[in-house]
Design a protein around this motif. Sequence first.
Motif, PDB file in Angstrom:
ATOM      1  N   CYS A  11      68.517 -46.637  21.924  1.00 24.44           N
ATOM      2  CA  CYS A  11      66.798 -46.265  21.189  1.00 24.44           C
ATOM      3  C   CYS A  11      67.018 -45.407  20.453  1.00 24.44           C
ATOM      4  O   CYS A  11      67.576 -44.004  20.714  1.00 24.44           O
ATOM      5  CB  CYS A  11      66.093 -46.051  22.213  1.00 24.44           C
ATOM      6  SG  CYS A  11      64.432 -46.626  21.406  1.00 24.44           S
ATOM      7  N   THR A  13      64.058 -43.818  18.626  1.00 23.96           N
ATOM      8  CA  THR A  13      62.630 -43.731  19.371  1.00 23.96           C
ATOM      9  C   THR A  13      62.672 -42.947  19.932  1.00 23.96           C
ATOM     10  O   THR A  13      62.906 -41.288  20.178  1.00 23.96           O
ATOM     11  CB  THR A  13      61.631 -44.988  19.727  1.00 23.96           C
ATOM     12  OG1 THR A  13      61.777 -45.697  18.832  1.00 23.96           O
ATOM     13  CG2 THR A  13      60.687 -43.753  19.979  1.00 23.96           C
ATOM     14  N   CYS A  14      63.272 -43.092  21.655  1.00 25.78           N
ATOM     15  CA  CYS A  14      64.212 -42.147  22.702  1.00 25.78           C
ATOM     16  C   CYS A  14      65.389 -41.639  22.664  1.00 25.78           C
ATOM     17  O   CYS A  14      65.679 -40.696  22.936  1.00 25.78           O
ATOM     18  CB  CYS A  14      63.124 -42.615  23.747  1.00 25.78           C
ATOM     19  SG  CYS A  14      64.928 -44.025  24.018  1.00 25.78           S
ATOM     20  N   CYS A  65      59.163 -44.998  27.078  1.00 23.41           N
ATOM     21  CA  CYS A  65      59.479 -45.495  25.234  1.00 23.41           C
ATOM     22  C   CYS A  65      59.029 -46.730  25.141  1.00 23.41           C
ATOM     23  O   CYS A  65      59.570 -47.551  25.576  1.00 23.41           O
ATOM     24  CB  CYS A  65      60.628 -45.343  24.747  1.00 23.41           C
ATOM     25  SG  CYS A  65      61.248 -45.604  23.270  1.00 23.41           S
ATOM     26  N   CYS A  72      61.754 -49.012  23.459  1.00 19.15           N
ATOM     27  CA  CYS A  72      62.447 -49.745  23.716  1.00 19.15           C
ATOM     28  C   CYS A  72      62.116 -50.373  25.478  1.00 19.15           C
ATOM     29  O   CYS A  72      62.953 -50.904  26.580  1.00 19.15           O
ATOM     30  CB  CYS A  72      64.063 -48.908  24.232  1.00 19.15           C
ATOM     31  SG  CYS A  72      63.776 -47.156  25.263  1.00 19.15           S
TER      32      CYS A  72
END
Length: 390
Positions: A177, A179-180, A203, A206
């Motif tokens: 993922c 984003t995280c 997150c 995900c």
Amino acid sequence: MKRDYYEVLGIEKSATQDDIKKAYRKAAIQFHPDKNPGDKDAEEKFKEAAEAYDVLSNAEKKARYDQFGHAANAQSASGGGGYGGGYGGFEGFGGGFTMDDIFDRFGDIFGGHFGGGGGSRARRQRVNRGSDLRVKVRLTLAEVVNGATKKLKINKMNACDACGGSGAFDKDSYTTCSTCHGAGYVTQVVNTMFGQAQTQSVCPTCEGVGKIITKKCEKCSGSGVTKGEEVVEVRIPAGVAQGMQLSVAGKGNAAYHGGVNGDLLVLIEEEPHKELEREGNDLIYNLKLNIADAVMGASVEVPTVDGRAKIKIDPGTQAGRVLRLRGKGVPDVNGYGTGDILVVADVFIPTHVSPAEKDALKKLQTSENFKPKPTKERNLFERMKSYFIS
Ligand SMILES: [Zn+2]
Ligand SMILES: [Zn+2]
């Protein structure tokens, strides 16, 4: 013997939710696996405390526990041999409530003490939980008294067998993922009235998994679950009552994208008996006596849960007299004895009589012995009060 939940947490029954939380936090820290590596005894205590907290921190479960104790929880007979395993005992959370599940459910309680930089990533990630399913089960009085095993056909979401519930086509169908960066949670800096503070949350991209599926499982279209049905065998302990709810852990819906199953909640409904009326653990039978039998005595049959019993009616039995068939009622759900059958005598008065009967009655009407006199017998209302208000 399963320990009392209040005893496990070392609190009084009157403890507030705040006290319960504090007591659990104390126990959880004391027996925390990071503090007691490899100590099986500590691990058991850690789980025991989590189980107690799970029940006592939930108003509905606590109320049931306070009322029925450990018996309030049935266990899937297929899951581990009989009920009595506990309130969703850890088997209760689905044949294995793992340490990670505990961190998932109650992780917040550790605050900054544990699960920080040293904690494993798995512990920080959210574990999805499937939703609970509710079913009603209707029991006859005999089933209530004797206990029952019911096979219930449940329509539910099962983990997809093609992908094992992950929703991915295969093990290579993932990417980390972005984003995280695989952590499953994100750290945000927020402005508060006291200045800046850091918060961590799951997150949003995900949903805590840490990775994104690049190619979805074809069977479940990436959800990880498929519609199906399952026959669940539920052991219902003797003595349950209308409105009581038993939970069979882990037999609810499977979670999307893998995780822990929800529970199956079984709501008890009682089928009224034709002749016996339940009053707590006692059963009431209203016996209509032939007026001649009431006067001269007789042997009469009364219904019981499994058949009929003969009882002796003494000469001169008054309306309202209560005869007790000890131990013929409903067993207490927590094993505290068994109720009785209370046979309440009443006299049947015919509404129509033949001329011959009328002649016989006329003779009695003038007989000195048939003139009403005060008796030692209390009236029906007084008698019932003394039985039920005690
Ligand atoms: Zn699938
Ligand atoms: Zn993510």
